[in-house]
Motif scaffolding. Structure first.
Motif, PDB file in Angstrom:
ATOM      1  N   ILE A 103       0.820  -1.212   0.000  1.00  0.00           N
ATOM      2  CA  ILE A 103       0.000   0.000   0.000  1.00  0.00           C
ATOM      3  C   ILE A 103       0.859   1.269   0.000  1.00  0.00           C
ATOM      4  O   ILE A 103       0.525   2.249  -0.656  1.00  0.00           O
ATOM      5  CB  ILE A 103      -1.007   0.004   1.179  1.00  0.00           C
ATOM      6  N   GLY A 104       1.995   1.249   0.707  1.00  0.00           N
ATOM      7  CA  GLY A 104       2.870   2.423   0.735  1.00  0.00           C
ATOM      8  C   GLY A 104       3.445   2.738  -0.631  1.00  0.00           C
ATOM      9  O   GLY A 104       3.478   3.908  -1.045  1.00  0.00           O
ATOM     10  N   GLU A 105       3.907   1.704  -1.339  1.00  0.00           N
ATOM     11  CA  GLU A 105       4.456   1.906  -2.686  1.00  0.00           C
ATOM     12  C   GLU A 105       3.378   2.378  -3.651  1.00  0.00           C
ATOM     13  O   GLU A 105       3.606   3.267  -4.455  1.00  0.00           O
ATOM     14  CB  GLU A 105       5.104   0.619  -3.207  1.00  0.00           C
ATOM     15  N   VAL A 116      -2.023   8.542  -4.468  1.00  0.00           N
ATOM     16  CA  VAL A 116      -3.271   8.423  -3.709  1.00  0.00           C
ATOM     17  C   VAL A 116      -2.874   8.051  -2.285  1.00  0.00           C
ATOM     18  O   VAL A 116      -2.101   7.121  -2.086  1.00  0.00           O
ATOM     19  CB  VAL A 116      -4.189   7.326  -4.309  1.00  0.00           C
ATOM     20  N   SER A 117      -3.397   8.773  -1.311  1.00  0.00           N
ATOM     21  CA  SER A 117      -3.003   8.495   0.074  1.00  0.00           C
ATOM     22  C   SER A 117      -3.463   7.109   0.509  1.00  0.00           C
ATOM     23  O   SER A 117      -4.444   6.561  -0.026  1.00  0.00           O
ATOM     24  CB  SER A 117      -3.592   9.551   1.021  1.00  0.00           C
ATOM     25  N   ARG A 138      -1.529  -5.336   0.446  1.00  0.00           N
ATOM     26  CA  ARG A 138      -0.865  -5.455  -0.845  1.00  0.00           C
ATOM     27  C   ARG A 138      -1.932  -5.551  -1.929  1.00  0.00           C
ATOM     28  O   ARG A 138      -3.023  -6.049  -1.689  1.00  0.00           O
ATOM     29  CB  ARG A 138       0.024  -6.693  -0.879  1.00  0.00           C
ATOM     30  N   TYR A 139      -1.578  -5.046  -3.094  1.00  0.00           N
ATOM     31  CA  TYR A 139      -2.508  -5.030  -4.215  1.00  0.00           C
ATOM     32  C   TYR A 139      -1.891  -5.744  -5.413  1.00  0.00           C
ATOM     33  O   TYR A 139      -0.686  -5.659  -5.647  1.00  0.00           O
ATOM     34  CB  TYR A 139      -2.856  -3.600  -4.620  1.00  0.00           C
ATOM     35  N   SER A 140      -2.752  -6.396  -6.183  1.00  0.00           N
ATOM     36  CA  SER A 140      -2.295  -7.019  -7.426  1.00  0.00           C
ATOM     37  C   SER A 140      -1.983  -5.915  -8.432  1.00  0.00           C
ATOM     38  O   SER A 140      -2.440  -4.771  -8.292  1.00  0.00           O
ATOM     39  CB  SER A 140      -3.376  -7.941  -7.984  1.00  0.00           C
ATOM     40  N   LEU A 141      -1.244  -6.278  -9.463  1.00  0.00           N
ATOM     41  CA  LEU A 141      -0.910  -5.307 -10.506  1.00  0.00           C
ATOM     42  C   LEU A 141      -2.178  -4.812 -11.196  1.00  0.00           C
ATOM     43  O   LEU A 141      -2.305  -3.630 -11.505  1.00  0.00           O
ATOM     44  CB  LEU A 141       0.056  -5.931 -11.519  1.00  0.00           C
ATOM     45  N   ALA A 142      -3.153  -5.705 -11.393  1.00  0.00           N
ATOM     46  CA  ALA A 142      -4.421  -5.296 -12.004  1.00  0.00           C
ATOM     47  C   ALA A 142      -5.118  -4.245 -11.143  1.00  0.00           C
ATOM     48  O   ALA A 142      -5.670  -3.271 -11.664  1.00  0.00           O
ATOM     49  CB  ALA A 142      -5.328  -6.514 -12.203  1.00  0.00           C
TER      50      ALA A 142
END
Length: 147
Positions: A20-22, A29-30, A55-59
């Protein structure tokens, strides 16, 4: 591209995770906004109890960037998300339509990325068959009927 390579790239795309930080730094976006978007159901983090950090997926990162661009253009969050759904569906339709066309591409200039795509046969009312081509060259992008 062979099926195994395509599958490997698909798996990489599907499994790549960004914290999320990256995401916040890269997209602008905060983290608070991202959590709010999650709460509203617009985005979803990767389910990983062991991660300790969102964490987020690339999509999902692409979706976040798209929504951010739409917000910057003046859309509301809800409208930006709805527009993203429209774009995703249209992209899916395009991929399905062109899935087999990529084997029918003739490159005419590698340096300039010019070429033509054989889009298949079309039939006129009088029963004649012609070939529909998609062309990219010094004149732009356009269709041509051969035959």
């Amino acid at each position: 591209m062979t099926t195994n390579k395509a599958q490997a790239i698909h798996e990489l795309f599907k499994n790549l995770a960004i914290g999320i930080g990256e995401v916040s730094k890269i997209v602008g976006v905060s983290q608070r906004q991202l959590r709010y978007w999650e709460k509203k159901g617009y985005i979803k983090p990767i389910d990983d109890e062991n991660a300790g950090v969102r964490r987020y997926s690339l999509a999902t990162v692409y979706l976040i960037a798209f929504i951010k661009d739409q917000l910057d253009e003046g859309y509301t969050l809800a409208a930006a998300y709805e527009k993203s759904k429209d774009v995703r569906v249209k992209s899916k339709i395009s991929r399905k339509f062109f899935k087999h066309s990529f084997s029918n591409i003739t490159v005419t200039d590698y340096d300039k990325a010019y070429g033509e795509i054989d889009l298949g046969e079309i039939h006129s009312k009088d029963g004649e068959s012609r070939q529909l081509k998609g062309i990219v060259d010094e004149n732009g992008s356009y269709y041509r009927i051969d035959g």
